[in-house]
Design a protein around this motif. Structure first.
Motif, PDB file in Angstrom:
ATOM      1  N   GLU A 231      62.429  46.788  47.442  1.00 30.11           N
ATOM      2  CA  GLU A 231      62.627  45.554  46.685  1.00 30.11           C
ATOM      3  C   GLU A 231      61.597  44.502  47.074  1.00 30.11           C
ATOM      4  O   GLU A 231      61.095  43.768  46.219  1.00 30.11           O
ATOM      5  CB  GLU A 231      64.038  45.020  46.928  1.00 30.11           C
ATOM      6  N   LEU A 232      61.308  44.441  48.387  1.00 32.05           N
ATOM      7  CA  LEU A 232      60.293  43.496  48.839  1.00 32.05           C
ATOM      8  C   LEU A 232      58.931  43.863  48.264  1.00 32.05           C
ATOM      9  O   LEU A 232      58.176  42.990  47.811  1.00 32.05           O
ATOM     10  CB  LEU A 232      60.237  43.486  50.367  1.00 32.05           C
ATOM     11  N   GLU A 233      58.628  45.165  48.259  1.00 31.16           N
ATOM     12  CA  GLU A 233      57.358  45.618  47.698  1.00 31.16           C
ATOM     13  C   GLU A 233      57.308  45.350  46.201  1.00 31.16           C
ATOM     14  O   GLU A 233      56.274  44.927  45.665  1.00 31.16           O
ATOM     15  CB  GLU A 233      57.175  47.117  47.972  1.00 31.16           C
ATOM     16  N   PHE A 234      58.459  45.595  45.526  1.00 26.17           N
ATOM     17  CA  PHE A 234      58.520  45.339  44.088  1.00 26.17           C
ATOM     18  C   PHE A 234      58.341  43.853  43.799  1.00 26.17           C
ATOM     19  O   PHE A 234      57.625  43.466  42.866  1.00 26.17           O
ATOM     20  CB  PHE A 234      59.854  45.830  43.547  1.00 26.17           C
ATOM     21  N   ALA A 235      59.024  43.027  44.613  1.00 25.61           N
ATOM     22  CA  ALA A 235      58.880  41.580  44.431  1.00 25.61           C
ATOM     23  C   ALA A 235      57.436  41.147  44.698  1.00 25.61           C
ATOM     24  O   ALA A 235      56.893  40.294  43.989  1.00 25.61           O
ATOM     25  CB  ALA A 235      59.836  40.839  45.361  1.00 25.61           C
ATOM     26  N   TYR A 236      56.819  41.760  45.715  1.00 26.96           N
ATOM     27  CA  TYR A 236      55.426  41.430  46.020  1.00 26.96           C
ATOM     28  C   TYR A 236      54.518  41.846  44.876  1.00 26.96           C
ATOM     29  O   TYR A 236      53.592  41.113  44.507  1.00 26.96           O
ATOM     30  CB  TYR A 236      55.012  42.137  47.314  1.00 26.96           C
ATOM     31  N   GLN A 237      54.783  43.033  44.302  1.00 31.41           N
ATOM     32  CA  GLN A 237      53.973  43.491  43.176  1.00 31.41           C
ATOM     33  C   GLN A 237      54.139  42.571  41.970  1.00 31.41           C
ATOM     34  O   GLN A 237      53.167  42.249  41.274  1.00 31.41           O
ATOM     35  CB  GLN A 237      54.358  44.932  42.798  1.00 31.41           C
ATOM     36  N   LYS A 238      55.406  42.153  41.704  1.00 30.26           N
ATOM     37  CA  LYS A 238      55.638  41.226  40.599  1.00 30.26           C
ATOM     38  C   LYS A 238      54.907  39.905  40.854  1.00 30.26           C
ATOM     39  O   LYS A 238      54.307  39.330  39.936  1.00 30.26           O
ATOM     40  CB  LYS A 238      57.135  40.973  40.436  1.00 30.26           C
ATOM     41  N   LEU A 239      54.998  39.449  42.111  1.00 25.60           N
ATOM     42  CA  LEU A 239      54.300  38.212  42.451  1.00 25.60           C
ATOM     43  C   LEU A 239      52.796  38.378  42.287  1.00 25.60           C
ATOM     44  O   LEU A 239      52.108  37.478  41.784  1.00 25.60           O
ATOM     45  CB  LEU A 239      54.634  37.809  43.892  1.00 25.60           C
ATOM     46  N   LYS A 240      52.297  39.555  42.692  1.00 25.52           N
ATOM     47  CA  LYS A 240      50.868  39.813  42.579  1.00 25.52           C
ATOM     48  C   LYS A 240      50.442  39.879  41.118  1.00 25.52           C
ATOM     49  O   LYS A 240      49.394  39.346  40.741  1.00 25.52           O
ATOM     50  CB  LYS A 240      50.530  41.123  43.284  1.00 25.52           C
ATOM     51  N   VAL A 241      51.294  40.546  40.280  1.00 23.60           N
ATOM     52  CA  VAL A 241      50.988  40.634  38.852  1.00 23.60           C
ATOM     53  C   VAL A 241      51.015  39.241  38.222  1.00 23.60           C
ATOM     54  O   VAL A 241      50.138  38.883  37.420  1.00 23.60           O
ATOM     55  CB  VAL A 241      51.988  41.574  38.144  1.00 23.60           C
ATOM     56  N   ALA A 242      52.072  38.463  38.594  1.00 29.33           N
ATOM     57  CA  ALA A 242      52.164  37.106  38.043  1.00 29.33           C
ATOM     58  C   ALA A 242      50.971  36.264  38.488  1.00 29.33           C
ATOM     59  O   ALA A 242      50.396  35.508  37.689  1.00 29.33           O
ATOM     60  CB  ALA A 242      53.466  36.455  38.495  1.00 29.33           C
ATOM     61  N   GLU A 243      50.598  36.410  39.759  1.00 24.56           N
ATOM     62  CA  GLU A 243      49.446  35.655  40.260  1.00 24.56           C
ATOM     63  C   GLU A 243      48.177  36.069  39.522  1.00 24.56           C
ATOM     64  O   GLU A 243      47.357  35.221  39.141  1.00 24.56           O
ATOM     65  CB  GLU A 243      49.273  35.883  41.761  1.00 24.56           C
ATOM     66  N   THR A 244      48.036  37.412  39.316  1.00 22.19           N
ATOM     67  CA  THR A 244      46.861  37.908  38.595  1.00 22.19           C
ATOM     68  C   THR A 244      46.841  37.389  37.161  1.00 22.19           C
ATOM     69  O   THR A 244      45.798  36.990  36.638  1.00 22.19           O
ATOM     70  CB  THR A 244      46.852  39.438  38.598  1.00 22.19           C
ATOM     71  N   LYS A 245      48.048  37.394  36.520  1.00 30.01           N
ATOM     72  CA  LYS A 245      48.131  36.934  35.141  1.00 30.01           C
ATOM     73  C   LYS A 245      47.753  35.455  35.036  1.00 30.01           C
ATOM     74  O   LYS A 245      46.926  35.070  34.195  1.00 30.01           O
ATOM     75  CB  LYS A 245      49.544  37.155  34.611  1.00 30.01           C
ATOM     76  N   TYR A 246      48.361  34.646  35.906  1.00 32.21           N
ATOM     77  CA  TYR A 246      48.076  33.217  35.833  1.00 32.21           C
ATOM     78  C   TYR A 246      46.665  32.905  36.332  1.00 32.21           C
ATOM     79  O   TYR A 246      46.040  31.956  35.859  1.00 32.21           O
ATOM     80  CB  TYR A 246      49.115  32.429  36.617  1.00 32.21           C
ATOM     81  N   ARG A 247      46.185  33.708  37.278  1.00 30.70           N
ATOM     82  CA  ARG A 247      44.806  33.537  37.706  1.00 30.70           C
ATOM     83  C   ARG A 247      43.856  33.872  36.563  1.00 30.70           C
ATOM     84  O   ARG A 247      42.846  33.191  36.360  1.00 30.70           O
ATOM     85  CB  ARG A 247      44.529  34.439  38.917  1.00 30.70           C
ATOM     86  N   SER A 248      44.200  34.931  35.793  1.00 34.80           N
ATOM     87  CA  SER A 248      43.388  35.289  34.635  1.00 34.80           C
ATOM     88  C   SER A 248      43.412  34.171  33.587  1.00 34.80           C
ATOM     89  O   SER A 248      42.375  33.829  33.003  1.00 34.80           O
ATOM     90  CB  SER A 248      43.906  36.596  34.015  1.00 34.80           C
ATOM     91  N   ILE A 249      44.611  33.605  33.357  1.00 35.15           N
ATOM     92  CA  ILE A 249      44.707  32.482  32.420  1.00 35.15           C
ATOM     93  C   ILE A 249      43.862  31.308  32.922  1.00 35.15           C
ATOM     94  O   ILE A 249      43.132  30.669  32.162  1.00 35.15           O
ATOM     95  CB  ILE A 249      46.175  32.056  32.235  1.00 35.15           C
TER      96      ILE A 249
END
Length: 587
Positions: A231-249
């Motif tokens: 769950e921690l890894e999944f949350a980290y991946q979601k956070l990483k994806v969200a960070e990547t998405k918003y960083r891309s924006i």
């Protein structure tokens, strides 16, 4: 009273029942995922190898003891029955061979995929070897010490899959109690020939129960930790994806995104903001823009920005002119709000900056356009209206009009019609694009027709035109009418923006699969700033001598050439003339 007593009894019972279900309930489907089972099998396979080495060393130590006892007398072995003293070495050797077989199986694909089966096989090979030997010899062997070492070592080194542990224990005990009872076998100890006693049963039961409970609890703990890590890894991946998405924006946004401090420094900036300010990297904005006030053409704009922020907490469409890195000036529109902490203290400003220079230029072009419409269309109409009113003021019933007045009225009407047609053509080409009627075309014929139609205008402007277009050029698949308009507009444009006595030259050459056409003059030339916008809609040159123009001719030329698949441009030097060029594909 009875109800109260029942509640007092039921409460601890309910508590125990709840604890039992929570602790010993079967795992849910979500818990026993394929990912966890794969991890557990890998863990079991790795620990099984360690346990086999430990079992091998342990058996070797007992085998050395038996060899020593066989060669030299050991008092502790003298109390054993004769058959055990003489055959103990054989039993140990048999168990050693079974362990070596398990080592070989451990390296196979079966051992990797099903370590639980290898666990059971190795456990039963060790525990049942002595039982089979005793059965064949006609006696029962209650090996409590061997079982204790076996079960305890397995529980400590491989504390997963408690069901497998239970099966390995039940298999040995079922064989011992079941087979020996059915066959009526006794132990070789005369003082205690029975195969079990109450103490023996209690010892075996509680020893196995403690081992199994310990394995179950550890397995459950490992499963909980595993899923917590997942769950921690999944949350980290979601956070990483969200960070990547918003960083891309943030990185790819068309508008400039910024954070600025109250004292006028940029804290963060995205590439779009760097591009607006003329920098290559966003880091250069934060490094060089230490005083935002200096960026404004009007220094008071920053103070006005801060004042609006303090008053309203945000600004929208705050338009200003700013200096770019190269010193050029552009228009920007800011939309920002103030970010404060929980105590209301201002932390920074955050918002968007949009380059509206193009919009401002368009607004200016529209202003010029409306001025041109009001001037170029209104004046001829007023002139015609004045003539008609003067004629109407005559008391005569039949009014005679001189030919010169009619000619002026016709010329005025023709100018109005040409302007209206140009507006309509520009609108149609902007919305629908230029529609071409393609056919094989000889370029020289088109150029000669354009020159012939403009001969009076050339004579009026005392201009001399030289046609260098060759008849040997390959045929073009083009629209002759539209190409005629291009040459006509380029010739008229040169005459319109230069004094009388102009020298014009038209030429066309083949370059690979394109025809390169030029219309050159020796006039006053065009500045670079005008050249960059010369083909824009409604752009009018500064040196225009004829007011009947809306800046549509060159724009339509560009639309026509682009529709043919070519390009158009201008090369010009002030006081040295201009060369308008365009290309046309041959095929």
């Amino acid at each position: 009273m009875g109800k109260v007593a029942w509640m007092l009894i039921a409460t601890p019972f309910t508590t125990v029942q709840s604890w039992w279900r929570k602790t010993f309930s079967a795992p849910t489907t979500d818990e026993t995922t394929t990912l966890y089972r794969a991890w557990r099998n890998r863990f079991l396979w790795q620990r099984l190898r360690l346990w086999l080495w430990l079992a091998l060393i342990c058996l070797l130590s007992f085998t050395l003891r038996d060899i020593y006892g066989f060669l030299f007398s050991l008092k502790e072995l003298e109390s054993l029955p004769e058959i055990l003293r003489t055959q103990r070495l054989v039993i140990n050797i048999a168990m050693l061979l079974s362990i070596l077989i398990c080592f070989a199986l451990h390296k196979t694909k079966l051992g990797r995929n099903r370590p639980d089966l290898l666990f059971l096989g190795s456990s039963w090979a060790i525990s049942l070897a002595s039982q089979l030997f005793a059965t064949l010899r006609g006696f029962a062997l209650p090996d409590a010490i061997g079982w204790s070492l076996l079960f305890l070592s397995q529980a400590i080194l491989m504390p997963v899959c408690w069901i497998v542990h239970l099966l390995s224990q039940v298999g040995v005990l079922v064989y011992y109690f079941g087979v020996n009872t059915v066959l009526g076998l006794k132990t070789p100890v005369p003082e205690h020939p029975e195969i079990y006693s109450v103490t023996f049963l209690l010892y075996i039961f509680w020893f196995c129960a403690i081992c199994d409970i310990g394995v179950y609890l550890y397995d459950r703990l490992q499963r909980s930790e595993f899923y917590a890590r997942q769950e921690l890894e999944f949350a980290y991946q979601k956070l990483k994806v969200a960070e990547t998405k918003y960083r891309s924006i943030f990185e790819n946004a068309v508008e400039g995104i910024f954070q600025s401090s109250p004292d006028g420094r940029y804290i963060t900036a995205n590439p779009a903001l760097a591009s607006i300010y003329g920098y290559s990297l966003a880091e250069e904005v934060t490094a060089h823009s230490t005083d935002i006030q200096q960026l404004y053409v009007d220094p008071n704009r920053r103070a006005e920005f801060v004042r609006l922020m303090e008053k309203y907490g945000s600004v929208s469409e705050f338009e200003s002119q700013i200096y770019r890195r190269d010193g050029s000036i552009v228009w920007i529109s800011e939309k920002a709000y103030a970010v404060r902490d929980e105590q209301g203290k201002l932390l920074y400003y955050e918002g968007l900056i949009e380059d509206i220079t193009q919009r401002k230029q368009t607004e200016e072009e529209l202003r010029v356009f409306f001025h041109a419409v009001s001037h170029d269309l209104r004046n001829p109409v007023l002139g015609t209206l004045m003539v008609l009113r003067n004629l109407l003021a005559s008391p005569e019933e039949n009014i005679s009009i001189s030919r010169s007045i009619l000619e002026r009225m016709i010329q005025s009407s023709d100018r109005q019609l040409n302007l209206i047609n140009s507006l309509m053509e520009a609108h149609v080409s902007e919305v629908q694009g230029v529609v071409l009627q393609r056919q094989p075309v000889q370029l020289l014929t088109v150029v000669e027709a354009a020159i012939a139609d403009l001969e009076p205008l050339l004579e009026q402007n005392q201009a001399k035109l030289t046609n260098l277009v060759s008849a040997d050029l390959p045929l073009l698949n083009a629209d002759p009418t539209q190409l005629w308009r291009v040459f006509s507009n380029l010739i008229v444009n040169s005459l319109k923006h230069n004094p009388p006595g102009l020298l014009l030259t038209i030429n066309a050459t083949r370059e690979n699969e394109m025809i390169y056409c030029t219309v050159s003059d020796n006039g006053t030339g065009i500045s670079q700033q005008q050249s960059d916008r010369l083909f824009d809609l409604y752009f009018r040159g500064a040196n225009i001598r004829n007011s009947v123009s809306l800046g549509l001719g060159l724009y339509l030329c560009k639309q026509i050439i682009n529709a043919h698949g070519g390009e158009i441009g201008v090369n010009s030097v002030l006081d040295a003339g201009s060369t308008f060029w365009f290309t046309l594909p041959i095929s």
